[in-house]
Write a protein that holds these residues in place. Sequence first.
Motif, PDB file in Angstrom:
ATOM      1  N   ILE A 170       0.560  15.743   7.367  1.00  0.00           N
ATOM      2  CA  ILE A 170       0.697  14.458   6.666  1.00  0.00           C
ATOM      3  C   ILE A 170       0.315  13.307   7.589  1.00  0.00           C
ATOM      4  CG2 ILE A 170       2.295  12.920   5.468  1.00  0.00           C
ATOM      5  CD1 ILE A 170       1.605  15.548   3.970  1.00  0.00           C
ATOM      6  N   TYR A 171       0.765  13.367   8.848  1.00  0.00           N
ATOM      7  CA  TYR A 171       0.434  12.301   9.800  1.00  0.00           C
ATOM      8  C   TYR A 171      -1.070  12.214  10.008  1.00  0.00           C
ATOM      9  CZ  TYR A 171      -0.053   9.746  14.161  1.00  0.00           C
ATOM     10  OH  TYR A 171      -0.439   8.843  15.130  1.00  0.00           O
ATOM     11  N   ASP A 172      -1.719  13.372  10.120  1.00  0.00           N
ATOM     12  CA  ASP A 172      -3.163  13.399  10.343  1.00  0.00           C
ATOM     13  C   ASP A 172      -3.909  12.727   9.190  1.00  0.00           C
ATOM     14  OD1 ASP A 172      -5.660  14.519  11.661  1.00  0.00           O
ATOM     15  OD2 ASP A 172      -5.756  15.552   9.716  1.00  0.00           O
ATOM     16  N   ALA A 173      -3.435  12.944   7.952  1.00  0.00           N
ATOM     17  CA  ALA A 173      -4.105  12.360   6.779  1.00  0.00           C
ATOM     18  C   ALA A 173      -3.779  10.894   6.592  1.00  0.00           C
ATOM     19  CB  ALA A 173      -3.717  13.145   5.530  1.00  0.00           C
ATOM     20  N   ALA A 174      -2.602  10.458   7.084  1.00  0.00           N
ATOM     21  CA  ALA A 174      -2.128   9.100   6.792  1.00  0.00           C
ATOM     22  C   ALA A 174      -2.363   8.107   7.920  1.00  0.00           C
ATOM     23  CB  ALA A 174      -0.623   9.148   6.476  1.00  0.00           C
ATOM     24  N   LYS A 175      -2.699   8.575   9.098  1.00  0.00           N
ATOM     25  CA  LYS A 175      -2.693   7.699  10.281  1.00  0.00           C
ATOM     26  C   LYS A 175      -3.667   6.532  10.197  1.00  0.00           C
ATOM     27  CE  LYS A 175      -5.832  10.836  12.748  1.00  0.00           C
ATOM     28  NZ  LYS A 175      -5.968  11.769  13.902  1.00  0.00           N
ATOM     29  N   ASP A 176      -4.716   6.666   9.416  1.00  0.00           N
ATOM     30  CA  ASP A 176      -5.711   5.583   9.351  1.00  0.00           C
ATOM     31  C   ASP A 176      -5.486   4.610   8.195  1.00  0.00           C
ATOM     32  OD1 ASP A 176      -7.038   6.658  11.565  1.00  0.00           O
ATOM     33  OD2 ASP A 176      -8.229   8.011  10.305  1.00  0.00           O
ATOM     34  N   TYR A 177      -4.450   4.824   7.397  1.00  0.00           N
ATOM     35  CA  TYR A 177      -4.263   4.013   6.182  1.00  0.00           C
ATOM     36  C   TYR A 177      -3.304   2.836   6.355  1.00  0.00           C
ATOM     37  CZ  TYR A 177      -6.899   7.175   3.167  1.00  0.00           C
ATOM     38  OH  TYR A 177      -7.905   7.897   2.575  1.00  0.00           O
ATOM     39  N   GLN A 178      -2.428   2.917   7.373  1.00  0.00           N
ATOM     40  CA  GLN A 178      -1.442   1.851   7.591  1.00  0.00           C
ATOM     41  C   GLN A 178      -0.690   1.518   6.291  1.00  0.00           C
ATOM     42  OE1 GLN A 178      -3.672  -1.398   9.343  1.00  0.00           O
ATOM     43  NE2 GLN A 178      -3.629  -0.465  11.383  1.00  0.00           N
ATOM     44  N   ALA A 179      -0.192   2.550   5.647  1.00  0.00           N
ATOM     45  CA  ALA A 179       0.490   2.390   4.360  1.00  0.00           C
ATOM     46  C   ALA A 179       1.947   1.991   4.557  1.00  0.00           C
ATOM     47  CB  ALA A 179       0.415   3.694   3.575  1.00  0.00           C
TER      48      ALA A 179
ATOM     49  N   LYS B 199       0.845  -1.189   0.000  1.00  0.00           N
ATOM     50  CA  LYS B 199       0.000   0.000   0.000  1.00  0.00           C
ATOM     51  C   LYS B 199       0.883   1.242   0.000  1.00  0.00           C
ATOM     52  CE  LYS B 199      -3.947   0.212   2.076  1.00  0.00           C
ATOM     53  NZ  LYS B 199      -5.072   0.352   3.042  1.00  0.00           N
ATOM     54  N   ILE B 200       0.701   2.065  -1.007  1.00  0.00           N
ATOM     55  CA  ILE B 200       1.451   3.323  -1.118  1.00  0.00           C
ATOM     56  C   ILE B 200       0.442   4.452  -1.180  1.00  0.00           C
ATOM     57  CG2 ILE B 200       3.050   4.685  -2.513  1.00  0.00           C
ATOM     58  CD1 ILE B 200       4.340   2.120  -3.451  1.00  0.00           C
ATOM     59  N   LEU B 201       0.498   5.317  -0.191  1.00  0.00           N
ATOM     60  CA  LEU B 201      -0.454   6.404  -0.049  1.00  0.00           C
ATOM     61  C   LEU B 201       0.153   7.734  -0.477  1.00  0.00           C
ATOM     62  CD1 LEU B 201      -3.118   7.668   1.150  1.00  0.00           C
ATOM     63  CD2 LEU B 201      -1.867   7.836   3.327  1.00  0.00           C
ATOM     64  N   ALA B 202      -0.557   8.479  -1.295  1.00  0.00           N
ATOM     65  CA  ALA B 202      -0.159   9.844  -1.650  1.00  0.00           C
ATOM     66  C   ALA B 202      -1.033  10.812  -0.860  1.00  0.00           C
ATOM     67  CB  ALA B 202      -0.327  10.090  -3.142  1.00  0.00           C
ATOM     68  N   VAL B 203      -0.371  11.710  -0.128  1.00  0.00           N
ATOM     69  CA  VAL B 203      -1.089  12.745   0.612  1.00  0.00           C
ATOM     70  C   VAL B 203      -0.784  14.085  -0.044  1.00  0.00           C
ATOM     71  CG1 VAL B 203      -1.424  13.917   2.817  1.00  0.00           C
ATOM     72  CG2 VAL B 203      -0.962  11.446   2.764  1.00  0.00           C
TER      73      VAL B 203
END
Length: 532
Positions: free
Chosen positions: A84-93, A2-6
Amino acid sequence: MKILAVIPARAGSKGIPNKNIRLVNNHPLIYYAIRNAKESKWITDIVVSTDSPEIEIIAKQMGVAVKHRSAELSGDAVTLDAVIYDAAKDYQADYVISMQPTSPTLQVETLDRAIEYAMEKGTDTLISVVNDPHLAWIEENGEKKAAYRARLNRQYLPPYYLETGAFFISKGSVVKPESRFGSYCDVFEISHEEAVDIDTFEDLRLAENILGKQQVAIYVNGNNQRGMGHIYRALELADEFYSKPDIYYDVNQTDVQNFGKTTHTLIPVDGIGELLEELKKKSYRLFINDILSTSVDYMIALKKALPETKIVNFEDDGEGAYKADLVVNALLPASNMPNVKAGEAYYISSKLFMFYEPIQIREKVRRVFISFGGADPRNYSDRLLVMAAQEKYRDMEFCVVLGRAKENVEELMSYNQYENIQVYYDVSNMPELMASCDVGITSRGRTGYELAMLGIPTIAMAQNEREETHGFICSDNGFAYLGMNPADETIEATLDMYIHMRKEERTRYQSLLLSHNLREGRRNVMTLLQSL
């Protein structure tokens, strides 16, 4: 994986109001970051972090998730790490990629190479940078010091990497509210063109130019029979674009040496078949033919190879002209075809001629300029040199210029033994030589237009039947036109007439020559091309 773009894009921007939703090349600025993330072959999830209703609408219209950013995370003092942390914290990327909307010129291919590099190297953090070495100074303890060991030319300075906002790739495990750095950090160099970071209005203008630039190709040939004016024009035209055109030429028709010392991209092809095959692999917004007349079959094949491309032909009076989006015939007479623009208003002069004013007409003719373009297939230069060597012209100076495609240059250079004759080959400053002369002798092509720009009374003759159709060089416009292949007696008699012509009469001819504004042709042509 999983690769997340924020993509962080808040509403407030004091320097450039509404920066993230401003239109750049007909798209909102944030569009480019979202597009790159969507087109990446590695990114699996995309989220836009914003406090802006307009940005939220754009993100949803483009089919990506939105994380509403709270007021606490939207202030000027809030670091990007927390956002960035706020947007990514639920994705476990596995990887989190921060992509600033202020970097619209980044290419998706570059982004994917960077992701692959991070995975292959196992970096915790990978940051986009541009290599921008300079002779720089720093301040320490109030004292200014050189930040280099030795003063070197820029290309010899050690690398100096500046961070860009294009991307910041971190392993998901190192993304914290206070940092996105791990223990193994590296940088990924991108081009200056892709490193544009929108911070000022000038940055916006630069991004607009880069994103809107035309990918251009030119197909041109020049030789002893065809003439060299096509190559000269192609090189002048290539300099007018805010990109570096691909210039194709047929090795069976054109010697690469005919292009002179140019840094433009020259691509040799072995005939039309190979050209078409190469074009099928490319994508151009504009394709320019400067090869004289084209056939219908050629134009159909060209449009099939480049179905989305606008095609422009120069000096084309063949059947293929009907298939072109635009035909520019500066030397040929007017046409009833709606896609044809003809006449001297579209003549493209050499840049050097723009810096020279018309000559001052002197009381007596002292110096004669002679040049028949790059090839001179009828060997007019040879015939004029024989005349100039006569005893009766010993008090007259002759300046003779031979072009790159002239075949017997060494033989003609021997005329330099005469005190009143100067023979030059492939000169770099043609207007300087022309401006030193009182009258000119040339063919009915490009050089005639150049002499007209300088207001030099000129005798002209055609090299071939095609040149006989070039209507600008005529008596009504101030030239003495002798037709094609006139007898030596006719040329000599006309030369004698010009040498002994009164100043008032030569001034009248100059007025006719200068009555046409040949200096605007370059701008007129570019306006046509930009309108396609």
